[in-house]
Write a protein that holds these residues in place. Structure first.
Motif, mmCIF file in Angstrom:
data_model
loop_
_atom_site.group_PDB
_atom_site.id
_atom_site.type_symbol
_atom_site.label_atom_id
_atom_site.label_comp_id
_atom_site.label_asym_id
_atom_site.label_seq_id
_atom_site.Cartn_x
_atom_site.Cartn_y
_atom_site.Cartn_z
ATOM 1 N N HIS A 1 -21.718 -65.774 -24.146
ATOM 2 C CA HIS A 1 -20.319 -65.327 -24.186
ATOM 3 C C HIS A 1 -19.447 -66.548 -24.449
ATOM 4 C CE1 HIS A 1 -16.726 -63.534 -21.747
ATOM 5 N NE2 HIS A 1 -16.497 -63.505 -23.040
ATOM 6 N N ASP A 2 -18.833 -66.613 -25.624
ATOM 7 C CA ASP A 2 -17.929 -67.700 -25.994
ATOM 8 C C ASP A 2 -16.492 -67.244 -25.783
ATOM 9 O OD1 ASP A 2 -19.559 -69.907 -26.891
ATOM 10 O OD2 ASP A 2 -20.180 -68.609 -28.540
ATOM 11 N N MET A 3 -15.729 -68.033 -25.010
ATOM 12 C CA MET A 3 -14.368 -67.645 -24.645
ATOM 13 C C MET A 3 -13.321 -68.607 -25.204
ATOM 14 S SD MET A 3 -14.949 -66.511 -20.699
ATOM 15 C CE MET A 3 -16.152 -67.762 -20.304
ATOM 16 N N ASP A 4 -12.208 -68.026 -25.666
ATOM 17 C CA ASP A 4 -11.070 -68.840 -26.085
ATOM 18 C C ASP A 4 -10.272 -69.257 -24.843
ATOM 19 O OD1 ASP A 4 -9.848 -66.455 -25.351
ATOM 20 O OD2 ASP A 4 -8.603 -66.319 -27.127
ATOM 21 N N ARG A 5 -9.170 -69.943 -25.032
ATOM 22 C CA ARG A 5 -8.355 -70.438 -23.911
ATOM 23 C C ARG A 5 -7.723 -69.319 -23.085
ATOM 24 N NH1 ARG A 5 -9.471 -75.134 -21.889
ATOM 25 N NH2 ARG A 5 -10.498 -76.226 -23.549
ATOM 26 N N TRP A 6 -7.658 -68.118 -23.623
ATOM 27 C CA TRP A 6 -7.095 -66.975 -22.891
ATOM 28 C C TRP A 6 -8.227 -66.123 -22.319
ATOM 29 C CZ3 TRP A 6 -2.242 -67.501 -21.734
ATOM 30 C CH2 TRP A 6 -1.431 -68.267 -22.562
ATOM 31 N N ALA A 7 -9.176 -66.759 -21.669
ATOM 32 C CA ALA A 7 -10.350 -66.066 -21.129
ATOM 33 C C ALA A 7 -9.979 -65.000 -20.102
ATOM 34 C CB ALA A 7 -11.313 -67.072 -20.514
ATOM 35 N N GLY A 8 -8.827 -65.114 -19.481
ATOM 36 C CA GLY A 8 -8.384 -64.124 -18.509
ATOM 37 C C GLY A 8 -8.146 -62.748 -19.102
ATOM 38 N N GLU A 9 -8.128 -62.657 -20.432
ATOM 39 C CA GLU A 9 -7.951 -61.372 -21.109
ATOM 40 C C GLU A 9 -9.291 -60.707 -21.446
ATOM 41 O OE1 GLU A 9 -5.624 -62.238 -24.565
ATOM 42 O OE2 GLU A 9 -3.969 -63.061 -23.408
ATOM 43 N N HIS A 10 -10.402 -61.407 -21.234
ATOM 44 C CA HIS A 10 -11.726 -60.919 -21.631
ATOM 45 C C HIS A 10 -12.317 -59.936 -20.622
ATOM 46 C CE1 HIS A 10 -12.962 -64.368 -24.502
ATOM 47 N NE2 HIS A 10 -11.652 -64.383 -24.359
ATOM 48 N N ALA A 11 -13.072 -58.958 -21.129
ATOM 49 C CA ALA A 11 -13.895 -58.065 -20.309
ATOM 50 C C ALA A 11 -14.930 -57.431 -21.224
ATOM 51 C CB ALA A 11 -13.052 -56.989 -19.639
ATOM 52 N N TRP A 12 -16.106 -57.107 -20.677
ATOM 53 C CA TRP A 12 -17.113 -56.361 -21.443
ATOM 54 C C TRP A 12 -18.047 -55.621 -20.494
ATOM 55 C CZ3 TRP A 12 -21.968 -58.144 -20.275
ATOM 56 C CH2 TRP A 12 -22.156 -59.498 -20.017
ATOM 57 N N GLN A 13 -18.661 -54.552 -21.036
ATOM 58 C CA GLN A 13 -19.616 -53.739 -20.287
ATOM 59 C C GLN A 13 -20.794 -53.400 -21.198
ATOM 60 O OE1 GLN A 13 -16.377 -52.213 -20.903
ATOM 61 N NE2 GLN A 13 -15.600 -53.615 -19.358
ATOM 62 N N VAL A 14 -21.983 -53.360 -20.611
ATOM 63 C CA VAL A 14 -23.193 -52.925 -21.314
ATOM 64 C C VAL A 14 -23.563 -51.572 -20.733
ATOM 65 C CG1 VAL A 14 -25.619 -53.409 -21.817
ATOM 66 C CG2 VAL A 14 -23.970 -55.299 -21.647
ATOM 67 N N HIS A 15 -23.655 -50.555 -21.612
ATOM 68 C CA HIS A 15 -23.970 -49.195 -21.186
ATOM 69 C C HIS A 15 -25.335 -48.782 -21.734
ATOM 70 C CE1 HIS A 15 -19.813 -48.644 -19.891
ATOM 71 N NE2 HIS A 15 -19.442 -49.189 -21.034
ATOM 72 N N THR B 1 -20.577 -73.864 -19.733
ATOM 73 C CA THR B 1 -20.181 -75.131 -20.338
ATOM 74 C C THR B 1 -18.708 -75.008 -20.687
ATOM 75 O OG1 THR B 1 -22.374 -75.412 -21.310
ATOM 76 C CG2 THR B 1 -20.589 -76.748 -22.234
ATOM 77 N N THR B 2 -17.892 -75.908 -20.154
ATOM 78 C CA THR B 2 -16.464 -75.882 -20.476
ATOM 79 C C THR B 2 -16.159 -76.988 -21.481
ATOM 80 O OG1 THR B 2 -15.964 -77.290 -18.579
ATOM 81 C CG2 THR B 2 -15.775 -74.906 -18.266
ATOM 82 N N TYR B 3 -15.059 -76.805 -22.213
ATOM 83 C CA TYR B 3 -14.697 -77.732 -23.280
ATOM 84 C C TYR B 3 -13.333 -78.358 -23.012
ATOM 85 C CZ TYR B 3 -18.613 -75.339 -25.371
ATOM 86 O OH TYR B 3 -19.859 -74.816 -25.585
ATOM 87 N N SER B 4 -13.073 -79.452 -23.670
ATOM 88 C CA SER B 4 -11.828 -80.199 -23.522
ATOM 89 C C SER B 4 -10.609 -79.292 -23.735
ATOM 90 C CB SER B 4 -11.798 -81.346 -24.542
ATOM 91 O OG SER B 4 -10.510 -81.886 -24.655
#
Length: 158
Positions: free
Chosen positions: A28-42, A70-73
């Motif tokens: 799961h690769d996240m941009d700087r607005w990771a607080g907007e992310h969500a996902w589900q596996v059905h 792993t976090t980035y600069s």
């Protein structure tokens, strides 16, 4: 899964959990607005077997194990990469991805994505994205099931 040879020379197999599934990897690769992310596996039956969401500034990954982050600069648009595993039964799964702000998992030059079992999707814009993937039984599990069948057949003949 346990394999044993009895005193009579017959092979027996004891299954713990499902021998017809596999451990699959996810990224799961996240941009700087990771607080907007969500996902589900059905599962194909509609049950949620794994999920990710953020609450109170914490990442939650349900149904997942062996997590690594792993976090980035802070000067990059890429916030973090989370990897892990899921133990899933054989079958087809549907993944639903959401962005609570409806602008996708993208910020600056980076576009976030989710990959599970070699399938995945990037999420450049919008409120949702999805993909499907299939889990096939591990060859070793199928071989042991076959061996158990042969042992049972031999036992019935004797």
């Amino acid at each position: 899964m346990r394999f044993a040879l009895t005193t009579a020379g017959l092979a027996t197999v004891t299954l713990a959990g499902t021998a017809t599934g596999a451990t699959v990897d996810f990224t799961h690769d996240m941009d700087r607005w990771a607080g907007e992310h969500a996902w589900q596996v059905h599962s194909s039956g509609g049950a949620t077997v794994a999920s990710m969401f953020i609450a109170s500034s914490s990442l939650y990954y349900g149904g997942c194990s062996n997590l690594s982050i792993t976090t980035y600069s802070s000067v990059t648009s890429h916030f973090a990469t989370v990897t892990g595993n899921m133990d899933l039964a054989a079958g087809t799964y549907h993944v639903a991805m959401q962005d609570s702000y409806s602008d996708g998992w993208a910020w600056g030059s980076f576009v976030g994505s989710l990959s599970i079992n070699g399938e995945g999707a990037s999420f450049p814009n919008g409120a949702s994205a999805s993909f499907s993937f299939t889990v096939v039984p591990a060859p070793g599990a199928m071989a042991l099931l076959g061996l158990a069948g042969l042992a049972a057949r031999r036992r019935r003949r004797d």
